[in-house]
Design a protein around this motif. Structure first.
Motif, mmCIF file in Angstrom:
data_model
loop_
_atom_site.group_PDB
_atom_site.id
_atom_site.type_symbol
_atom_site.label_atom_id
_atom_site.label_comp_id
_atom_site.label_asym_id
_atom_site.label_seq_id
_atom_site.Cartn_x
_atom_site.Cartn_y
_atom_site.Cartn_z
ATOM 1 N N ALA A 144 -15.295 27.683 40.508
ATOM 2 C CA ALA A 144 -16.305 28.281 39.624
ATOM 3 C C ALA A 144 -17.318 29.024 40.475
ATOM 4 N N LEU A 145 -17.838 30.107 39.927
ATOM 5 C CA LEU A 145 -18.804 30.933 40.639
ATOM 6 C C LEU A 145 -20.055 31.073 39.783
ATOM 7 N N ILE A 146 -21.209 30.808 40.386
ATOM 8 C CA ILE A 146 -22.468 31.046 39.672
ATOM 9 C C ILE A 146 -23.311 32.023 40.479
ATOM 10 N N ASP A 147 -24.193 32.711 39.785
ATOM 11 C CA ASP A 147 -25.036 33.673 40.497
ATOM 12 C C ASP A 147 -26.339 33.006 40.937
ATOM 13 N N ALA A 148 -27.225 33.805 41.495
ATOM 14 C CA ALA A 148 -28.470 33.265 42.059
ATOM 15 C C ALA A 148 -29.318 32.563 41.010
ATOM 16 N N ASP A 149 -29.145 32.964 39.740
ATOM 17 C CA ASP A 149 -29.909 32.324 38.662
ATOM 18 C C ASP A 149 -29.177 31.142 38.046
ATOM 19 N N GLY A 150 -28.015 30.810 38.589
ATOM 20 C CA GLY A 150 -27.268 29.665 38.082
ATOM 21 C C GLY A 150 -26.360 29.980 36.920
ATOM 22 N N SER A 197 -20.193 19.023 50.235
ATOM 23 C CA SER A 197 -19.390 18.451 49.149
ATOM 24 C C SER A 197 -20.190 17.413 48.375
ATOM 25 N N ARG A 198 -19.746 17.155 47.174
ATOM 26 C CA ARG A 198 -20.265 16.061 46.356
ATOM 27 C C ARG A 198 -19.059 15.395 45.699
ATOM 28 N N THR A 199 -19.236 14.172 45.257
ATOM 29 C CA THR A 199 -18.123 13.522 44.556
ATOM 30 C C THR A 199 -17.926 14.186 43.198
ATOM 31 N N GLU A 200 -16.744 13.950 42.648
ATOM 32 C CA GLU A 200 -16.480 14.479 41.313
ATOM 33 C C GLU A 200 -17.342 13.772 40.268
ATOM 34 N N ILE A 201 -17.807 12.582 40.590
ATOM 35 C CA ILE A 201 -18.691 11.856 39.662
ATOM 36 C C ILE A 201 -19.986 12.660 39.495
ATOM 37 N N ASP A 202 -20.560 13.018 40.618
ATOM 38 C CA ASP A 202 -21.794 13.812 40.611
ATOM 39 C C ASP A 202 -21.546 15.179 39.978
ATOM 40 N N SER A 203 -20.434 15.795 40.352
ATOM 41 C CA SER A 203 -20.162 17.170 39.908
ATOM 42 C C SER A 203 -19.940 17.254 38.407
ATOM 43 N N GLN A 260 -12.128 22.017 31.953
ATOM 44 C CA GLN A 260 -11.342 21.723 33.150
ATOM 45 C C GLN A 260 -12.091 22.097 34.427
ATOM 46 N N GLU A 261 -12.927 23.124 34.356
ATOM 47 C CA GLU A 261 -13.614 23.627 35.551
ATOM 48 C C GLU A 261 -15.025 23.056 35.680
ATOM 49 N N ILE A 262 -15.344 22.040 34.877
ATOM 50 C CA ILE A 262 -16.717 21.558 34.835
ATOM 51 C C ILE A 262 -17.146 20.935 36.173
#
Lengths: 425, 260
Positions: free
Chosen positions: B19-25, B80-86, B243-245
């Motif tokens: 997933a891609l986010i911009d500078a504003d999220g 990285s972060r865990t998938e729990i956090d993500s 799926q991409e959350i």
């Protein structure tokens, strides 16, 4: 594949006492082995929180198979040997100390070979107490049948709300009834002064060991749970001896010095956790490394405090032994267990509690009756339940454990207790 | 122009999501590729597709973070972060706390509890067993002789309610074979398999408040969401791109870290 974590020794100060620990553990194993082979002293097997003082007073050399079980787990020999016991009818769902030890015996394997032992010392008598579980008796009865040795013991109470005098009376009567059998194999009469001496040394050992564990109430903690599981060896196998007392005097002094100097077991301690339940012996080093990597110190545990016996009193040996055996955490009901955990959470100022739900050790797993949820609700303490086992690594998933632990520390970071710092790839 | 985009890569057991986010999220693009046996290659493919879809150069990325089971293996990740956090962070992009996030992936299922302030307060992962996960559904599809992608259509034709176990994938597989021999219809068994997943998930932890479902199984097997809603007696929300959350969540974490 093991959990990936850096070597826990990196950046961590070694305890000087470790060298002495290795010496006295080696001497213990050599001593029991020599007695068994040379028939120079009677050899007894005893459960880890059993009435060992009676054996000491009667001159037995004492071997503790749970210690052997832990060594089988830590050396990961257990995973090669358990199948032999399973095939003999010992279920994979019962204590994996039992199955790995019986399997090791049948396979002719022992991690004690590093101490020069070819096999576990053969017992002349096996003495159990079921204050921790029923499996210890079944375990000893395997060897009793194998060697034609007497198996005697205490059938204890469990799940006690309070330890009442009538409970203590009943255990005292059982201890008294054991004496003739113990005397017969030892070939000598029980001497009251020798029993008082053994109880006095057990009490001193217990007090000193508790001092060592309490040193980690300091910030940063000078001793982690993972190191404590190694340093508790003498409290298990040498309780009632002068060697154990001498060792814990040395260790307590070193830890006190560390705490006084502000030196922690980890280079940095962002979070402090409590561990409930058995160690995962085959992953001890990996888990220690993972927590160190996360700058999280596991500062206290129920397990290591299981060899603290406040009730022991040389002025009233049998009665105090009975009381001590019943006051143990593992022999108590949910309510006193919860009060104990609440006290430890406050005393050690922990940020969270990790419950190890050990598949084959229900008696030492406290996440099965809603305890984590109650602590979370009533104290607001973050809790994590890890599925695993003391010795059977088939019940433990490295990847799940790592994700669970990392996720838990991320949760603590997010709770505002520390500056968020991502786990680097 | 200074790098201003943040990418997240979720290295899952079946699929690798980006997933891609911009500078504003704001979410700019997502991509999903099969993971296969090479986690690194799958991540590179996912990021390549992501950037191509967004028409963004690699040099425009301020940071790329990873999550999922392969998160530590990814050499191209900055953190990285865990998938729990993500998954919690990702769900919070669409819904306000308190939330219970139910994530059902290929190899594991998670329940994540988030309070009203958006802080994670608890989580629970499935035990070391495929029951309650996408792998369980794959095994059931095999038993019913259909491709996993055809399982939803098969279940849609169900007319009879059948109860299946949820304790063990192998046991349930054997149960399905016995039911087939008894003449039970594949359509009814397919629906029963979905109900088994829901049952298993609800055994893990109490599900309360606003429930949000995420993960690959949720994205491709909407019947799970319907059955979960029926089981708890409340509407289960599904974010865009369920799926991409996780990939979105870890991109959000990367952006948060960059902004201090």
């Amino acid at each position: 594949m093991a959990i990936r974590g850096r070597d826990r020794r990196e950046g961590e100060a070694q305890l000087r006492s470790t060298a002495r620990l290795k010496e006295i553990m080696a001497a213990h194993f050599a001593g029991v082995d020599a007695a068994a082979r040379g028939r120079t002293a009677p050899v007894a097997w005893c459960t880890s929180v059993g009435p060992v003082e009676l054996l000491r007073a009667l001159g037995y050399q004492v071997f503790f198979p749970e210690n052997h079980g832990a060594l089988l787990g830590a050396s990961r020999v257990a995973n090669e040997t358990m199948a032999r016991a399973h095939a003999l009818g010992y279920s994979p769902d019962i204590c994996s100390y039992l199955t790995s030890d019986v399997g090791a015996y049948l396979s002719g394997k022992t991690p004690l070979s590093r101490y020069g032992l070819e096999r576990v010392p053969r017992a002349d008598l096996l003495l159990f107490s079921t204050n921790q579980c029923r499996e210890v008796r079944d375990w000893f009865e395997f060897y009793g049948r194998e060697w034609g040795a007497p198996v005697v013991g205490v059938t204890s109470f469990r799940d006690l709300d309070e330890v009442a005098e009538h409970h203590v009376d009943a255990i005292v009567r059982q201890l008294e009834a054991l004496v003739p059998a113990l005397e017969a194999v030892a070939g000598r009469r029980l001497d009251a002064a020798r029993l008082e001496g053994a109880v006095a040394r057990s009490r001193t050992c217990s007090d000193l060991w508790r001092d060592c564990l309490r040193s980690s109430a300091a910030r940063p903690a000078p001793l982690t749970f993972f190191d404590a599981t190694i340093h508790m060896g003498p409290a298990v196998v040498l309780r009632g001896t002068a060697e154990a007392c001498d060792y814990y005097r040395q260790l307590a002094e070193e830890l006190s010095g560390r705490a006084g100097a502000g030196a922690g077991a980890l280079p940095r301690e962002r979070f402090r956790l409590y561990w409930d339940g058995m160690p995962v012996w085959g992953r001890l080093r990996d888990l220690a490394g993972l927590f160190a990597e996360l700058e999280t110190s596991v500062v206290a545990s129920t397990y290591c405090n299981s060899w603290v016996f406040d009730a022991l009193d040389p002025g009233d040996p049998l009665r105090s032994m009975a009381r001590a055996s019943l006051e143990l955490f593992i022999a108590r009901s949910e309510a006193p267990k919860q009060r104990y955990l609440e006290r430890m959470i406050r005393e050690f100022e922990v940020d969270g509690v990790v419950f190890h739900d050990s598949r084959t050790c229900p008696n030492n797993s406290n996440a099965r009756f809603g305890m984590p949820q109650r602590l979370r609700k009533e104290l607001g303490t973050p809790v994590l339940v890890l599925d695993g086992d003391l010795n059977d690594l088939r019940c433990f998933s490295d990847e799940q454990a790592r994700t669970n632990i990392e996720g838990f520390v991320e949760q603590l970071e997010g709770s505002g207790k520390a500056t968020a710092a991502p786990v680097r790839a | 122009m200074a790098p201003s985009y943040f990418a997240g890569v979720d290295c899952g057991s079946w699929n690798t999501k980006a997933a891609l986010i911009d500078a504003d999220g704001r979410l700019v693009a997502t991509a999903v590729v099969r993971t296969g046996a090479d986690v690194q290659a799958a991540a590179a493919r996912a990021v390549g597709e992501l950037l191509e879809r967004a028409r963004v150069e690699r040099s425009a990325l301020a940071a790329l973070w990873s999550t999922g089971f392969g998160r530590h293996a990814l050499t191209l990740a900055d953190g990285s972060r865990t998938e729990i956090d993500s998954h919690a962070r990702g769900a919070l992009q669409f819904f306000r706390g308190p939330l219970t996030v139910v994530d059902i992936g290929g190899q594991d299922a998670k329940i994540i509890v988030v309070d009203g302030e958006g802080r994670r307060v608890a989580h629970k992962m499935n035990r070391k067993c495929a029951a309650g996960t996408g792998s369980f559904l794959e095994e059931m599809a095999l038993r019913l002789d259909v491709r996993i992608g055809d399982l939803p259509a098969l279940a849609a034709g169900s007319t009879e309610e059948i109860a299946l176990g949820s304790f063990c994938t192998v046991f349930t597989g054997t149960e399905v074979l016995a039911l087939i021999r008894q003449g039970k219809r594949p359509a009814d068994l397919a629906r029963a398999a979905y109900r088994s997943v829901v049952k298993r998930v609800l055994e893990m932890e109490r599900v309360e408040g606003q429930v949000v479902a995420t993960g690959g199984v949720v994205a491709h097997h909407p019947l799970v969401v319907q059955l979960l809603s029926e089981a708890i007696g409340a509407r289960v929300a599904v974010p865009d791109h369920p799926q991409e959350i996780g990939a979105l969540g870890v991109a959000v974490a990367a952006r948060a870290a960059a902004s201090g």
